[in-house]
Scaffold this active site. Structure first.
Site, PDB file in Angstrom:
ATOM      1  N   GLY A   1     -21.461  36.608  18.390  1.00 20.83           N
ATOM      2  CA  GLY A   1     -22.775  36.467  17.768  1.00 20.83           C
ATOM      3  C   GLY A   1     -23.774  35.841  18.716  1.00 20.83           C
TER       4      GLY A   1
ATOM      5  CB  CYS B   1     -20.685  19.732  13.158  1.00 18.25           C
ATOM      6  SG  CYS B   1     -20.835  18.733  11.670  1.00 18.25           S
TER       7      CYS B   1
HETATM    8  P1  NAD Z   1     -26.450  13.944   6.349  1.00 28.25           P
HETATM    9  O1  NAD Z   1     -27.612  13.674   7.227  1.00 28.25           O
HETATM   10  O2  NAD Z   1     -26.442  15.163   5.493  1.00 28.25           O
HETATM   11  O3  NAD Z   1     -26.189  12.693   5.390  1.00 28.25           O
HETATM   12  C1  NAD Z   1     -26.194  11.372   5.817  1.00 28.25           C
HETATM   13  C2  NAD Z   1     -26.772  10.509   4.703  1.00 28.25           C
HETATM   14  O4  NAD Z   1     -26.628   9.136   5.085  1.00 28.25           O
HETATM   15  C3  NAD Z   1     -28.263  10.733   4.455  1.00 28.25           C
HETATM   16  O5  NAD Z   1     -28.471  11.034   3.102  1.00 28.25           O
HETATM   17  C4  NAD Z   1     -28.906   9.405   4.867  1.00 28.25           C
HETATM   18  O6  NAD Z   1     -30.030   9.080   4.063  1.00 28.25           O
HETATM   19  C5  NAD Z   1     -27.755   8.427   4.622  1.00 28.25           C
HETATM   20  N1  NAD Z   1     -27.866   7.163   5.359  1.00 28.25           N
HETATM   21  C6  NAD Z   1     -28.247   6.955   6.635  1.00 28.25           C
HETATM   22  N2  NAD Z   1     -28.209   5.650   6.924  1.00 28.25           N
HETATM   23  C7  NAD Z   1     -27.787   5.013   5.817  1.00 28.25           C
HETATM   24  C8  NAD Z   1     -27.537   3.650   5.484  1.00 28.25           C
HETATM   25  N3  NAD Z   1     -27.738   2.687   6.384  1.00 28.25           N
HETATM   26  N4  NAD Z   1     -27.126   3.376   4.244  1.00 28.25           N
HETATM   27  C9  NAD Z   1     -26.937   4.338   3.316  1.00 28.25           C
HETATM   28  N5  NAD Z   1     -27.137   5.641   3.568  1.00 28.25           N
HETATM   29  C10 NAD Z   1     -27.555   5.982   4.806  1.00 28.25           C
HETATM   30  O7  NAD Z   1     -25.183  13.949   7.336  1.00 28.25           O
HETATM   31  P2  NAD Z   1     -23.806  14.725   7.105  1.00 28.25           P
HETATM   32  O8  NAD Z   1     -23.966  16.153   7.511  1.00 28.25           O
HETATM   33  O9  NAD Z   1     -23.272  14.390   5.776  1.00 28.25           O
HETATM   34  O10 NAD Z   1     -22.908  14.054   8.246  1.00 28.25           O
HETATM   35  C11 NAD Z   1     -22.416  12.727   8.128  1.00 28.25           C
HETATM   36  C12 NAD Z   1     -21.313  12.517   9.146  1.00 28.25           C
HETATM   37  O11 NAD Z   1     -20.226  13.418   8.880  1.00 28.25           O
HETATM   38  C13 NAD Z   1     -21.716  12.820  10.591  1.00 28.25           C
HETATM   39  O12 NAD Z   1     -21.021  11.950  11.447  1.00 28.25           O
HETATM   40  C14 NAD Z   1     -21.233  14.246  10.811  1.00 28.25           C
HETATM   41  O13 NAD Z   1     -20.978  14.517  12.157  1.00 28.25           O
HETATM   42  C15 NAD Z   1     -19.942  14.225  10.009  1.00 28.25           C
HETATM   43  N6  NAD Z   1     -19.502  15.543   9.531  1.00 28.25           N
HETATM   44  C16 NAD Z   1     -20.396  16.446   9.052  1.00 28.25           C
HETATM   45  C17 NAD Z   1     -19.955  17.671   8.588  1.00 28.25           C
HETATM   46  C18 NAD Z   1     -20.932  18.696   8.080  1.00 28.25           C
HETATM   47  O14 NAD Z   1     -20.547  19.863   7.970  1.00 28.25           O
HETATM   48  N7  NAD Z   1     -22.159  18.337   7.752  1.00 28.25           N
HETATM   49  C19 NAD Z   1     -18.580  17.969   8.582  1.00 28.25           C
HETATM   50  C20 NAD Z   1     -17.696  17.025   9.050  1.00 28.25           C
HETATM   51  C21 NAD Z   1     -18.152  15.804   9.530  1.00 28.25           C
END
Ligand code: NAD
Length: 437
Positions: free
Chosen positions: A253, A260
């Site tokens: 693709g 991520c």
């Molecule tokens: P996201 O941005 O969707 O969500 C993070 C949330 O944390 C936000 O709502 C933000 O407001 C909140 N936040 C930030 N600082 C804060 C604080 N001090 N107190 C309370 N809340 C707070 O991020 P995500 O996609 O859920 O990713 C989170 C982690 O998980 C990252 O490390 C990412 O790499 C990992 N991860 C993501 C995925 C994915 O597919 N999105 C999959 C596996 C792992």
């Protein structure tokens, strides 16, 4: 069990909802007041198939609630998960300030034993830093354990992935914490791998890097297919039928994007360099990925001659189907590049339009309210995300609406022969282009 989750984004919210669905009492915490208000009002701020029903069901059953207060979460749970962002810094390393802040905040309100679980994707050895930080700010001297429990969900099928995971990785030192974590995950009936904290953290970066490597591998093969007249789809089938390799993640693709893969690969490269054992293979993975978009754009330019003043429709903005997530989407880069070259770009995405309106990178594009409206009068159609809605479209109507029937399919949704019969000039990835029969 009583569980709190700090950070209610794609990972925190889906994890919280699924934990509640198997019977735990869950408090989802977020420091974005708008997000908490939305959730408390019964609305779901992200799109993820099935999530809304799970949330509503568990809020009604009083197993799931939302709060802006970390204190509320920590006081009323035995286990505190951290699921805050770990974004990429300009030098490729991970910005751990969100994790550090949450660790400090948890420490400030810790009055008795808790298990603090890191679910965010973090560099190896972050667990040690979290433990030191909590110890430093732990005013009441409360006992705690730190655990690493990386998340492997895929956006677009996150609820299904959470409910039926391939494996659960628990990185911990204390037997008590391991027992509590096993209880959390018991209802999911998935294989559990218990490791030390460093290994658990490394598993996540190593897994994502391997998946990105698989994508770049087939993308590099797609370039060789284009140069030699082979068909990358057939080659991928042939490779993938070997059970040692498997067919998944062998779809050529326009390259991987999303919140991520790009940041996790950059992080793993930086981590390996900091440890004095540079993982240079991953730099090639990045280079092939960037090259894939450049080659695609080049084929658009070559076919259309000049892009200035061309009416181009783009289908798909999200980094993959079945999500509304536009973060680091290659589709957005493509639109922005074509707009910069003077093309009149009209975009459409089944779930990404609300977020697209807020994106600066799309400021020069027009927004269509349907796929068919998008192609009205278009001189070319670019397919950037493999939504089922596009694969199932009535191509005869598409052709009728376009000024010139030229399709650049960055996700190989259609069969070239069929497209030629339908009267399209059809360009795809790793396969010969076709002209109308
Ligand atoms: P996201 O941005 O969707 O969500 C993070 C949330 O944390 C936000 O709502 C933000 O407001 C909140 N936040 C930030 N600082 C804060 C604080 N001090 N107190 C309370 N809340 C707070 O991020 P995500 O996609 O859920 O990713 C989170 C982690 O998980 C990252 O490390 C990412 O790499 C990992 N991860 C993501 C995925 C994915 O597919 N999105 C999959 C596996 C792992």
């Amino acid at each position: 069990m009583d569980i709190s989750i700090i950070g209610s984004g794609y990972v925190g919210l889906v994890t919280g909802a699924c934990f509640a669905d198997v019977g735990h009492n869950v408090i989802c915490v977020d420091n974005d007041p708008r997000r908490i208000e939305t959730l408390q009002a019964g609305k779901v701020p992200i799109y993820e198939p099935g999530l809304e029903e799970v949330i509503h069901r568990n809020v009604s059953a009083q197993r799931l609630r939302f709060t802006g207060s970390i204190q509320d979460g920590v006081e009323n749970s035995q286990i505190v998960f951290i699921a805050v962002p770990t974004p990429q810094q300009p030098d490729g390393s991970v910005d751990l300030s969100f994790i550090e802040k949450v660790a400090r905040e948890i420490a400030g309100v810790l009055t008795s034993y808790r298990v603090i679980v890191d679910k965010s994707t973090v560099p190896v050895k972050t667990g040690e830093k979290v433990r030191e930080s909590i110890k430093r700010y732990n005013r009441h001297g409360a006992e705690f354990d730190v655990v690493s429990n990386p998340e492997f969900l895929r956006e677009g099928c996150a609820v299904a992935d959470l409910m039926r995971p391939d494996r659960i990785v628990i990185g911990a030192q204390s037997e008590h914490a391991i027992d509590l974590m096993k209880k959390v995950y018991e209802p999911f009936m998935a294989p559990i791998l218990v490791t030390d904290i460093n290994s658990a953290e490394l598993i996540k970066h190593a897994a994502n890097s391997f998946l990105a490597l698989k994508i770049s591998y087939i993308n590099a093969v797609s370039a060789i297919c284009e140069a030699s007249g082979a068909d990358v789809e057939k080659v991928a089938d042939g490779i993938g039928m070997d059970r040692r390799i498997g067919r998944t993640f062998l779809n050529a693709g326009i390259g991987y994007g999303g919140s991520c893969f790009p940041k996790d690969i950059a992080a793993f490269i930086t981590i390996s360099e900091q440890l004095g054992v540079p993982f240079n293979l991953l730099k090639e993975v990045q280079r092939i990925n960037a090259d894939q978009k450049i080659r695609f754009l080049k084929s658009i330019r070559e076919a259309l001659w000049v892009l200035r003043d061309k009416k181009i429709a783009v289908w798909g903005l999200t980094f993959k189907p079945d999500t509304d997530d536009l973060r680091s989407s290659v589709a957005i880069e493509l639109v922005s590049d074509m707009v910069k070259e003077g093309a009149h770009v009209t975009v459409y995405d089944p779930k990404g339009m609300a977020k697209a309106h807020e994106m600066e990178a799309l400021a020069g594009a027009k927004f269509a309210s349907s796929a068919l409206e998008g192609v009205e009068g278009a001189e070319a159609l670019v397919i950037a995300t493999e939504w089922a809605e596009f694969a199932n479209v009535d191509l005869a109507i598409v052709k009728e609406k376009m000024t010139t029937p030229i399709i650049f399919d960055g996700r190989n949704l259609f069969n070239p022969e069929t497209m030629a019969k339908l009267g399209f000039h059809y360009y795809s990835i790793g396969r010969a282009s076709v002209t109308p029969h």
